[in-house]
Design an enzyme around this catalytic site. Structure first.
Site, PDB file in Angstrom:
ATOM      1  CD  GLU A  45      -2.261   1.265   2.984  1.00 34.12           C
ATOM      2  OE1 GLU A  45      -1.590   0.808   3.930  1.00 34.12           O
ATOM      3  OE2 GLU A  45      -3.396   1.737   3.130  1.00 34.12           O
ATOM      4  CG  ASN A 104      -4.848   4.027   0.456  1.00 36.87           C
ATOM      5  OD1 ASN A 104      -4.172   3.463  -0.403  1.00 36.87           O
ATOM      6  ND2 ASN A 104      -4.613   3.904   1.753  1.00 36.87           N
ATOM      7  CE  LYS A 121      -7.122   1.275   3.852  1.00 38.45           C
ATOM      8  NZ  LYS A 121      -5.845   1.707   4.465  1.00 38.45           N
ATOM      9  CD  GLU A 140      -5.376   4.776   5.611  1.00 36.43           C
ATOM     10  OE1 GLU A 140      -5.927   4.654   4.513  1.00 36.43           O
ATOM     11  OE2 GLU A 140      -4.960   3.808   6.274  1.00 36.43           O
ATOM     12  CB  CYS A 166      -3.883  -1.574   4.616  1.00 34.55           C
ATOM     13  SG  CYS A 166      -3.122  -1.681   6.264  1.00 34.55           S
ATOM     14  CG  ASN A 191       1.986   1.388   4.707  1.00 35.46           C
ATOM     15  OD1 ASN A 191       3.154   1.731   4.839  1.00 35.46           O
ATOM     16  ND2 ASN A 191       1.400   1.287   3.524  1.00 35.46           N
TER      17      ASN A 191
HETATM   18  N1  CDV Z   1      -2.984   1.408   6.499  1.00 37.72           N
HETATM   19  C1  CDV Z   1      -3.926   0.820   7.276  1.00 37.72           C
HETATM   20  O1  CDV Z   1      -5.047   0.609   6.848  1.00 37.72           O
HETATM   21  N2  CDV Z   1      -3.543   0.502   8.546  1.00 37.72           N
HETATM   22  C2  CDV Z   1      -4.443  -0.048   9.511  1.00 37.72           C
HETATM   23  C3  CDV Z   1      -4.041   0.382  10.895  1.00 37.72           C
HETATM   24  C4  CDV Z   1      -4.630   1.686  11.251  1.00 37.72           C
HETATM   25  C5  CDV Z   1      -4.446  -0.554  11.981  1.00 37.72           C
HETATM   26  C6  CDV Z   1      -4.497  -1.560   9.446  1.00 37.72           C
HETATM   27  O2  CDV Z   1      -5.613  -2.099   9.479  1.00 37.72           O
HETATM   28  O3  CDV Z   1      -3.471  -2.212   9.427  1.00 37.72           O
END
Ligand code: CDV
Length: 306
Positions: A45, A104, A121, A140, A166, A191
């Site tokens: 990501e 995103n 996303k 975000e 993510c 991430n």
């Molecule tokens: N980049 C993300 O979506 N990170 C989230 C964090 C905030 C927990 C994740 O679900 O990994």
């Protein structure tokens, strides 16, 4: 059918790093993956920049410097050229500006260097304003709209490929919507900081929850999952690694060991899904959607403590 895939985990990207530097790292890993025989590579990501949503950035020019206005653009074109030269497809996560909207985003690029799929996303985590008392901010919601493309699945030769990003990987709905489109392979980048959210959470848990979500979802939706982390200490924040390729059995076929740039690869036997699709998870025979109404009618359970 056998499908040789790779995941290219990235170590940290500094705030001051240029696109050119990030793209050079991606090209090196594409080359490495192709050299091993992989046909698809999953990148993380927001793979072109540092994870900027950890900061409140009020300066518009600075903020927009983290976004792509076109794809490919001048600085990302070399990655597309390399993919075409090597005959390898890839998934790439990046921050997208579309007019006055920000997403995103991830794209699926085939081995001729053409974009054959786009995803924005949907599960945008965190806050719109920085929160008092939290050592790690995750903003975000300040920078990205909820994606407007659903969870599409794309035909790539004989393989049906879906994408998510993510936080999406923690939500069973993400996978089931793609499972209902007979997805064979889900690619995703992430991430995930250590120490975000519940204060005092043991440091091993984020990695456990990462694999728990991926393994259960691959099994329950009879698909392969290729998951790429941005890992290591980035601008003082530790990001989990654990990039992996998960089989429809729910087993991790291969996993990154470092928290740096690292390519992992696996020759996937795509027929592994068939046993489950034809029996225990034969959706047409066993699903009972008439009892699942609440999933679309309700958002929450009204038991949230805050
Ligand atoms: N980049 C993300 O979506 N990170 C989230 C964090 C905030 C927990 C994740 O679900 O990994």
């Amino acid at each position: 059918m056998k499908l040789h895939i790779a995941v290219a985990q990235m170590g940290p990207i500094a705030r001051s790093d240029t696109r050119r530097q990030a793209v050079a790292r991606l090209c090196d890993m594409l080359e490495d993956a192709a050299g091993r025989g992989a046909k698809w590579v999953t990148f993380p990501e927001l793979a072109l920049t540092t994870f900027f949503p950890r900061w409140t950035i009020d300066d518009t020019q600075e903020l927009e410097s983290f976004f792509e206005t076109e794809m490919p653009g001048k600085e990302t074109q070399p990655l597309f050229d390399r993919a075409r030269k090597l005959g390898v497809g890839f998934y790439l996560g990046y921050a997208e500006i579309a007019g006055d909207r920000r997403f995103n985003t991830s794209i699926l690029v085939d081995s001729t260097g053409n974009i054959i799929g786009k995803y924005r996303k949907i599960h945008i985590p965190g806050d719109a304003q920085s929160q008092d008392g939290y050592p790690i901010q995750h903003l975000e919601k300040r920078y990205f709209e909820v994606g407007d493309l659903g969870f599409p699945v794309f035909d790539a030769g004989d393989t049906r490929i879906g994408m998510c990003i993510c936080n999406d990987r923690r939500w069973p709905e993400t996978y089931r919507v793609m499972g209902l489109q007979a997805v064979d392979l889900i690619m995703l980048g992430y991430n995930t900081p250590t120490g975000y959210g519940r204060l005092g959470e043991p440091r091993h848990l984020p990695l456990h929850h990462n694999h728990l979500s991926l393994q259960a979802s691959a099994y329950q939706n009879t698909c392969w999952i290729a998951a790429a982390a941005k890992a290591g200490v980035e601008e003082g924040i530790h990001m989990i690694g654990g990039s992996c390729i998960v089989a429809p059995t729910g087993e991790i076929a291969v996993q990154a060991l470092s928290e740096d740039d690292e390519v992992i690869n696996y020759v996937c036997d795509m027929s592994l899904a068939d046993g489950y699709r034809g029996n225990i998870f034969h959706f047409e025979r066993h699903r009972r959607p008439e009892h699942y109404r609440a999933i679309v009618d309700r958002v929450g359970s009204s038991r949230s403590p805050f």
